[in-house]
Structures are given as structure tokens and as C-alpha cells.
Design a protein around this motif. Structure first.
Motif, PDB file in Angstrom:
ATOM      1  N   ALA A 195       7.555 -38.823 -25.774  1.00  0.00           N
ATOM      2  CA  ALA A 195       6.160 -38.282 -25.289  1.00  0.00           C
ATOM      3  C   ALA A 195       6.230 -39.238 -23.961  1.00  0.00           C
ATOM      4  CB  ALA A 195       5.353 -38.051 -26.408  1.00  0.00           C
ATOM      5  N   ALA A 196       6.263 -39.163 -22.963  1.00  0.00           N
ATOM      6  CA  ALA A 196       6.511 -39.941 -21.697  1.00  0.00           C
ATOM      7  C   ALA A 196       6.730 -39.661 -20.933  1.00  0.00           C
ATOM      8  CB  ALA A 196       7.298 -41.843 -21.914  1.00  0.00           C
ATOM      9  N   SER A 197       6.280 -40.124 -19.275  1.00  0.00           N
ATOM     10  CA  SER A 197       6.528 -39.082 -18.355  1.00  0.00           C
ATOM     11  C   SER A 197       8.054 -39.857 -18.004  1.00  0.00           C
ATOM     12  CB  SER A 197       5.461 -39.217 -17.043  1.00  0.00           C
ATOM     13  OG  SER A 197       5.322 -40.301 -16.710  1.00  0.00           O
ATOM     14  N   THR A 223       9.946 -48.899 -17.307  1.00  0.00           N
ATOM     15  CA  THR A 223      10.387 -49.723 -18.683  1.00  0.00           C
ATOM     16  C   THR A 223      11.818 -50.819 -17.888  1.00  0.00           C
ATOM     17  OG1 THR A 223      12.455 -48.073 -19.030  1.00  0.00           O
ATOM     18  CG2 THR A 223       9.882 -48.502 -20.143  1.00  0.00           C
ATOM     19  N   LEU A 224      12.372 -49.711 -16.735  1.00  0.00           N
ATOM     20  CA  LEU A 224      13.811 -50.782 -16.055  1.00  0.00           C
ATOM     21  C   LEU A 224      13.246 -51.363 -15.395  1.00  0.00           C
ATOM     22  CD1 LEU A 224      16.513 -51.304 -15.737  1.00  0.00           C
ATOM     23  CD2 LEU A 224      16.912 -49.183 -14.743  1.00  0.00           C
ATOM     24  N   ALA A 225      12.168 -50.969 -14.348  1.00  0.00           N
ATOM     25  CA  ALA A 225      11.665 -51.863 -13.531  1.00  0.00           C
ATOM     26  C   ALA A 225      11.151 -53.283 -13.973  1.00  0.00           C
ATOM     27  CB  ALA A 225      10.571 -50.756 -12.482  1.00  0.00           C
ATOM     28  N   ALA A 226       9.898 -52.841 -15.548  1.00  0.00           N
ATOM     29  CA  ALA A 226       9.698 -54.429 -15.870  1.00  0.00           C
ATOM     30  C   ALA A 226      10.628 -55.152 -16.230  1.00  0.00           C
ATOM     31  CB  ALA A 226       8.936 -53.599 -17.513  1.00  0.00           C
ATOM     32  N   GLU A 235       4.395 -48.714 -23.896  1.00  0.00           N
ATOM     33  CA  GLU A 235       4.110 -49.510 -23.599  1.00  0.00           C
ATOM     34  C   GLU A 235       4.840 -50.822 -24.084  1.00  0.00           C
ATOM     35  OE1 GLU A 235       1.108 -45.606 -22.521  1.00  0.00           O
ATOM     36  OE2 GLU A 235       2.052 -46.570 -24.831  1.00  0.00           O
ATOM     37  N   TRP A 236       4.027 -50.647 -25.282  1.00  0.00           N
ATOM     38  CA  TRP A 236       5.473 -51.828 -26.505  1.00  0.00           C
ATOM     39  C   TRP A 236       6.359 -52.103 -25.605  1.00  0.00           C
ATOM     40  CZ3 TRP A 236       2.971 -54.131 -30.864  1.00  0.00           C
ATOM     41  CH2 TRP A 236       4.160 -54.526 -31.724  1.00  0.00           C
ATOM     42  N   PHE A 237       7.230 -50.731 -25.622  1.00  0.00           N
ATOM     43  CA  PHE A 237       8.204 -50.923 -25.458  1.00  0.00           C
ATOM     44  C   PHE A 237       8.928 -51.416 -24.035  1.00  0.00           C
ATOM     45  CE2 PHE A 237      12.583 -49.560 -23.355  1.00  0.00           C
ATOM     46  CZ  PHE A 237      13.733 -50.135 -23.977  1.00  0.00           C
ATOM     47  N   ALA A 284      12.172 -56.812 -30.879  1.00  0.00           N
ATOM     48  CA  ALA A 284      11.411 -55.534 -30.775  1.00  0.00           C
ATOM     49  C   ALA A 284      11.322 -55.014 -29.841  1.00  0.00           C
ATOM     50  CB  ALA A 284       9.752 -57.272 -29.644  1.00  0.00           C
ATOM     51  N   CYS A 285      11.575 -54.632 -29.209  1.00  0.00           N
ATOM     52  CA  CYS A 285      12.333 -53.006 -28.728  1.00  0.00           C
ATOM     53  C   CYS A 285      12.807 -52.062 -29.647  1.00  0.00           C
ATOM     54  CB  CYS A 285      13.590 -53.411 -27.565  1.00  0.00           C
ATOM     55  SG  CYS A 285      13.153 -54.361 -26.007  1.00  0.00           S
TER      56      CYS A 285
END
Length: 392
Positions: free
Chosen positions: A38-40, A47-50, A96-98, A88-89
Motif C-alpha cells: 500500500a505504498a506510493s 527501495t532501489l535508491a536505498a 520501510e522495513w524492506f 530479511a527482505c
């Protein structure tokens, strides 16, 4: 190249390919993850930038450690971290956890690339490094073709979380290969344990070296175009152009094939030419092609076929830019600083790549124009970076 040497290059290529595999396998899952979490769109692309940010930070640790303690010890640590964070993924309950897990997964994954480049510099003379880097690119280049197709298959059969179970198994397999087949390539008499302040001084000397920075930024600008494509293409192709999930991997891989083909031409045909000239010409050609890509995106000329053709030739230029810039960075910097130089090169490439990925997410629209415009911006940065050499 002898059979044992080819096998070592294959292992080093596999270790170096961990990061591309970790990126490309989950690309088809981005739209589905957006729904499940339920994310934008921006949150999912972050997540890729992280991951790229973690990949930029990790080399700061691995470079000095591998120069001071040898290559295998930090490789064990990095591969172990990659395996654990893949799990963990797999079990992440929120986006956020991901995102946090992906950040640390990247720190583990970057060990293979940083230390693999240093091991090439340890094991092969400068006149052979370009051919070895081309061989590494052949293994790495298979990732953008195989990984999205494998990811699509896993998603259809088992759901997107199975991708990270597969990555955990891959990390464990790499640990076995490292233990069984790779020998320590950095002899004790060349090791230099400079400590934290010494590492900072080594990085500062490289940052002040105009030749290092010119070629490192040239390669980083080219790779930023690749990361822009990686980040933006799932949404452009799947959401905007309506490409089916089963077909995404084929289109993504076909566009990436130009990168592999160019890398092999560079290593096997152009290796006797002046590397600086090949790099400079490739940068200007990419700039012209990226301009054409923006026009294709703005007019929607040819639909998905026209866009794919423009991406194919633009991304192919990186197959000439990346290996030549890497050789020009690494060849004069062997021995005690090979790991540090490789680390800083990786940090710059992925820090700029993280910025490119985040930028695509922030300017996301239901169009290919933002992706193409960001690719053009970084294509312009490439030739400008070589102007640093004129000030030496």
C-alpha cells in the motif's frame, strides 16, 4: 586465457554480478509490491535508491580492509551479510522495513564488485586487465537479461517474496565458491593497515587526483544512465505502455543486450586502441543518442518499439564507457591502493546512481520523458568530467 584462469574469472564475475542480480530480479515486482505494501510509486522506487546508496557506502569499508587484511576475509563478511539481509527482505512486513533491509543487502553485495576488481588488478598485468574486465562484463551482462525473466517466473509461480529466498540461496552458493576455489590474491608483504585516519587520507589523495576523478566520474555518469533505465523502465513499460509481466523480462533483457555486445566489442576488438579516445567518442555518441531518446519519448514515436530501439543504442554506449573508464582508473593504481581505488570508484558510481534512481522516482509521470531526460542529463555529465584532465 587458460581453463583455470577462465574459471577464476567466471567466479569473480559471479561475485561482481550479485548486485545487478539483486537489482534486476525484483524489477518486475515493483508494481505488485506497491500494491502489497500500500505504498506510493516514489516509496517503491526509493527501495532501489536505498540499495544504490548502500552500494555507495559499502566500498568505504571494503577497500581499506581488503588492502590491509587481504581479499578473502572481507569477502566472507560481505557475502554473509548479503545472505542474511536477503532473508530479511523475504520476511519484510512493511515497505520501510524492506527499504532498510535493501540498504544493508547492498552493503553485503558490493563486496564482490569492489574486491573482484582489486583481485583482477592483483592477478593480471595491466595489458590483460581490459580483456579480463570484458569477460567480467559478459558474466555481469547476463544479469539484466536473465534476472528479470527469472524474477517474472518466480513472481508468477510463487509470489514476489520468492525472489529474495532465491537471492539468499545464491549468496550461500557464492560463499561455497569463495571457500572452495578462490585463493588469497593479496600477499602479506603488500598489505598496508593504515587505520581509519589512514584510509581517510588515502581517499583524500584519490579525490584530489584529477586523473582519477575525471575517469571515475566519466564511468559513473555512464552507469547513472543504466541505473536510470533500471529504475524507470518497470513503470514506463508495465504501467505506461501496458507490457505484460511475462514480456517485461524479454524487453528489458533485449535492451540490455546492447550493453553486453558493446562490452565484448570493446574488449576483443578495440583493446589495442587508445582507451581515452574510445571513452571520449563513446560519451559523445551517447549524448547524441540520448537526445534522440528524449525526442522519441516526448512524441511517443513508434510506441514501445521506438522507445526500446532508442534505449538499446543509448544503453549500448555504456558497454564502451564503463570498462574503459575502469581500466583508466585502476591500471596506474595497483599494489597497496588497488582496493581503495576500486572502493572509491564503486562509491562514486553507486552514489551517483542512487541520485539518478531517486530523481526518476521524484519526477515520475505516466510518460517515458522523465526517464529519458535523466539519462540525457547524465550523458552530458560524461564529456564534462573529462575536462578535469585538461587542468592537470
Amino acid at each position: 586465457m587458460s581453463a583455470p584462469s577462465r574459471f577464476i574469472v567466471l567466479i569473480l564475475g559471479t561475485l561482481t554480478a550479485l548486485a545487478p542480480l539483486a537489482i534486476d530480479m525484483y524489477l518486475p515486482a515493483l508494481p505488485q509490491m506497491q500494491t502489497d505494501f500500500a505504498a506510493s510509486t516514489a516509496q517503491v522506487q526509493i527501495t532501489l535508491a536505498a540499495f544504490l546508496a548502500g552500494f555507495a557506502l559499502g566500498p568505504a569499508l571494503y577497500g581499506p580492509v581488503s588492502d590491509g587484511w587481504g581479499r578473502k576475509l572481507p569477502l566472507y563478511a560481505g557475502l554473509g551479510l548479503f545472505t542474511l539481509t536477503s532473508l530479511a527482505c523475504l520476511f519484510a512486513p512493511t515497505v520501510e522495513w524492506f527499504t532498510i533491509a535493501r540498504f544493508f543487502q547492498a552493503i553485503g553485495a558490493c563486496a564482490g564488485g569492489v574486491i573482484g576488481r582489486a583481485m583482477v588488478r592483483d592477478l593480471y598485468p595491466p595489458q590483460e586487465t581490459q580483456r579480463v574486465y570484458a569477460s567480467l562484463m559478459l558474466v555481469m551482462g547476463a544479469a539484466p537479461i536473465v534476472a528479470p525473466m527469472a524474477g517474472s517466473l518466480l513472481i508468477n509461480q510463487f509470489g514476489w517474496r520468492s525472489i529474495f529466498a532465491t537471492q539468499a540461496l545464491l549468496g550461500a552458493a557464492c560463499l561455497i565458491l569463495l571457500h572452495r576455489w578462490l585463493v588469497e590474491s593479496h600477499p602479506p608483504h603488500l598489505r598496508h593497515r593504515a587505520g581509519f585516519l589512514g584510509a581517510l587520507r588515502a581517499y583524500a589523495r584519490l579525490l584530489a587526483d584529477r586523473s582519477f576523478m575525471a575517469y571515475a566520474l566519466a564511468g559513473s555518469a555512464g552507469m547513472a544512465g543504466l541505473f536510470t533505465y533500471i529504475s524507470g523502465s518497470p513503470f514506463v513499460l508495465i504501467q505506461y505502455h501496458g507490457v505484460a509481466l511475462d514480456h517485461f523480462g524479454w524487453i528489458f533483457g533485449a535492451n540490455a543486450f546492447g550493453f553486453i555486445l558493446a562490452g565484448q566489442i570493446n574488449g576483443r576488438v578495440l583493446h589495442k586502441l587508445d582507451r581515452h579516445k574510445v571513452l571520449a567518442v563513446a560519451q559523445w555518441v551517447q549524448l547524441v543518442l540520448a537526445t534522440g531518446l528524449v525526442l522519441i519519448a516526448a512524441t511517443d514515436f513508434g510506441g514501445v518499439v521506438g522507445l526500446s530501439a532508442g534505449l538499446f543504442v543509448t544503453i549500448a554506449c555504456i558497454g564502451f564507457i564503463a570498462p574503459n573508464s575502469a581500466v583508466l582508473v585502476m591500471a596506474p593504481r595497483g599494489g597497496a591502493i588497488a582496493g581503495t581505488a576500486s572502493a572509491l570508484l564503486g562509491m562514486l558510481q553507486f552514489a551517483i546512481g542512487a541520485c539518478a534512481s531517486a530523481l526518476v522516482g521524484l519526477v515520475h509521470a505516466h510518460s517515458a520523458v522523465p526517464m529519458a531526460a535523466v539519462i540525457l542529463g547524465f550523458a552530458l555529465m560524461g564529456p564534462l568530467s573529462l575536462r578535469l584532465l585538461k587542468k592537470t
